[in-house]
Scaffold this motif. Structure first.
Motif, PDB file in Angstrom:
ATOM      1  N   UNK A  46      -0.459   3.066 -10.143  1.00 36.30           N
ATOM      2  CA  UNK A  46       0.680   2.153 -10.035  1.00 36.30           C
ATOM      3  C   UNK A  46       0.225   0.759  -9.627  1.00 36.30           C
ATOM      4  N   UNK A  47       0.817  -0.291 -10.203  1.00 32.24           N
ATOM      5  CA  UNK A  47       0.520  -1.661  -9.740  1.00 32.24           C
ATOM      6  C   UNK A  47       0.833  -1.810  -8.265  1.00 32.24           C
ATOM      7  N   UNK A  48       0.055  -2.643  -7.567  1.00 32.76           N
ATOM      8  CA  UNK A  48       0.203  -2.764  -6.118  1.00 32.76           C
ATOM      9  C   UNK A  48       1.589  -3.252  -5.716  1.00 32.76           C
ATOM     10  N   UNK A  49       2.196  -4.111  -6.539  1.00 36.19           N
ATOM     11  CA  UNK A  49       3.526  -4.617  -6.182  1.00 36.19           C
ATOM     12  C   UNK A  49       4.564  -3.496  -6.196  1.00 36.19           C
ATOM     13  N   UNK A  50       4.388  -2.510  -7.078  1.00 40.28           N
ATOM     14  CA  UNK A  50       5.299  -1.366  -7.108  1.00 40.28           C
ATOM     15  C   UNK A  50       5.104  -0.486  -5.884  1.00 40.28           C
ATOM     16  N   UNK A  51       3.845  -0.280  -5.525  1.00 38.25           N
ATOM     17  CA  UNK A  51       3.546   0.529  -4.341  1.00 38.25           C
ATOM     18  C   UNK A  51       4.125  -0.140  -3.089  1.00 38.25           C
ATOM     19  N   UNK A  52       3.971  -1.463  -3.011  1.00 33.04           N
ATOM     20  CA  UNK A  52       4.491  -2.207  -1.868  1.00 33.04           C
ATOM     21  C   UNK A  52       6.016  -2.119  -1.820  1.00 33.04           C
ATOM     22  N   UNK A  53       6.652  -2.258  -2.987  1.00 34.45           N
ATOM     23  CA  UNK A  53       8.105  -2.129  -3.050  1.00 34.45           C
ATOM     24  C   UNK A  53       8.565  -0.738  -2.653  1.00 34.45           C
ATOM     25  N   UNK A  54       7.817   0.271  -3.091  1.00 29.85           N
ATOM     26  CA  UNK A  54       8.123   1.656  -2.739  1.00 29.85           C
ATOM     27  C   UNK A  54       8.034   1.861  -1.233  1.00 29.85           C
ATOM     28  N   UNK A  55       7.007   1.238  -0.605  1.00 25.37           N
ATOM     29  CA  UNK A  55       6.801   1.377   0.830  1.00 25.37           C
ATOM     30  C   UNK A  55       7.922   0.727   1.630  1.00 25.37           C
ATOM     31  N   UNK A 102       8.525   3.186  11.600  1.00 27.53           N
ATOM     32  CA  UNK A 102       7.083   3.449  11.471  1.00 27.53           C
ATOM     33  C   UNK A 102       6.629   3.349  10.017  1.00 27.53           C
ATOM     34  N   UNK A 103       7.410   3.924   9.117  1.00 26.78           N
ATOM     35  CA  UNK A 103       7.054   3.875   7.697  1.00 26.78           C
ATOM     36  C   UNK A 103       7.026   2.438   7.196  1.00 26.78           C
ATOM     37  N   UNK A 104       8.022   1.660   7.580  1.00 26.94           N
ATOM     38  CA  UNK A 104       8.085   0.271   7.124  1.00 26.94           C
ATOM     39  C   UNK A 104       6.950  -0.555   7.717  1.00 26.94           C
ATOM     40  N   UNK A 105       6.707  -0.408   9.025  1.00 27.44           N
ATOM     41  CA  UNK A 105       5.650  -1.164   9.672  1.00 27.44           C
ATOM     42  C   UNK A 105       4.267  -0.820   9.138  1.00 27.44           C
ATOM     43  N   UNK A 106       4.009   0.466   8.925  1.00 26.94           N
ATOM     44  CA  UNK A 106       2.693   0.868   8.422  1.00 26.94           C
ATOM     45  C   UNK A 106       2.514   0.449   6.970  1.00 26.94           C
ATOM     46  N   UNK A 107       3.587   0.493   6.159  1.00 27.45           N
ATOM     47  CA  UNK A 107       3.486   0.073   4.772  1.00 27.45           C
ATOM     48  C   UNK A 107       3.187  -1.404   4.640  1.00 27.45           C
ATOM     49  N   UNK A 108       3.900  -2.218   5.410  1.00 22.42           N
ATOM     50  CA  UNK A 108       3.652  -3.663   5.392  1.00 22.42           C
ATOM     51  C   UNK A 108       2.286  -3.966   5.993  1.00 22.42           C
TER      52      UNK A 108
END
Length: 269
Positions: free
Chosen positions: A146-155, A178-184
């Motif tokens: 997956x493109x990184x922008x999609x992964x970031x959006x998913x996170x 926690x999920x949002x903070x770790x994803x960003x």
């Protein structure tokens, strides 16, 4: 939906708090000293599994047997199973596989004997937790492509969606935080820092372990004694903890030159 707190599995307790801190310290140590990739996978999947366990307990029908509520899963057991089954595909020897299964079985026995958790819920937690890890590895190639922008959006989208589902139980909003903070945090680390773990000394890793773990424990103690609780307090606390593990500690290690930087080709560790 089951009425709030009709299940003992939805009670916010000191035990559940310290169990969560133990999860975070363990995956943090992996992230800071062994492999960022494996550490982040363990962190995200474990918290996702724990969140899913609470959502299942809140929304899916219970089974009634002899006037006893039988939830489909136990969130803590499910999370422990997810965490340690992540490592099974990474080990080769049979004894290492057994070692990965000992913690979930140990926690299951503790809950069975000390808290009277139904065997049905324990088995459900083990099966669902293992299935989450299995499905992750089955879809790993697809996720990697997956493109990184999609992964970031998913996170970002997944924690918001989980937060909406969990919202009636404010205490548990720490999980989507926690999920949002770790994803960003992992995205910022990859774009801005790219610290190298494999080239760092053992002393640097020990310092990272001590600072990172101490920060998590001290922040939890502050949380216990802090009398000021406001809307989205738990979400903010989780967000900062996720950011601390995935970005703030790497930033500190890089700024103090304890850790070097990866080459442009990248270092998956």
């Amino acid at each position: 939906m089951i009425p709030p707190f009709s299940s003992p599995f939805l009670i916010h307790s000191v035990w559940s708090e310290w169990l969560l801190i133990s999860f975070l310290v363990l995956v943090g140590i992996i992230y800071w000293t062994i492999s960022k990739k494996i550490g982040f996978q363990a962190l995200y999947l474990t918290i996702f599994s724990l969140s899913l366990g609470y959502i299942i307990t809140m929304y899916l029908p219970y089974l009634y047997t002899n006037d006893q509520l039988l939830p489909l899963t136990h969130p803590h057991i499910q999370a422990v199973m997810t965490l340690f089954s992540i490592f099974i595909p990474l080990v080769r020897r049979q004894v290492e596989i057994i070692m990965c299964l000992i913690p979930p079985l140990f926690i299951s026995v503790i809950y069975l004997l000390l808290q009277g958790t139904p065997v049905f819920s324990i088995v459900g937690g083990i099966l669902i937790g293992g299935f989450i890890s299995y499905m992750y590895y089955r879809s790993f190639d697809w996720i990697e492509a997956m493109p990184e922008r999609y992964v970031f959006g998913f996170a970002i989208i997944v924690p918001i969606f989980i937060g909406i589902l969990i919202y009636p139980q404010n205490d548990f909003l720490i999980l989507p935080g926690l999920l949002l903070g770790s994803g960003i945090g992992i995205a910022l680390e990859q774009y801005k820092l790219r610290i190298s773990i494999t080239t760092s000394s053992g002393m640097s890793k020990l310092i990272a372990l001590m600072i990172g773990s101490s920060g998590l424990i001290l922040s939890h103690l502050f949380f216990i004694f802090n009398p000021v609780i406001f809307t989205l307090y738990y979400s903010l606390l989780g967000f900062l903890a996720g950011l601390w593990i995935t970005f703030l500690i790497p930033l500190l290690l890089f700024s103090t030159k304890l850790y070097g930087q990866q080459s442009k080709r990248g270092d998956t560790a």
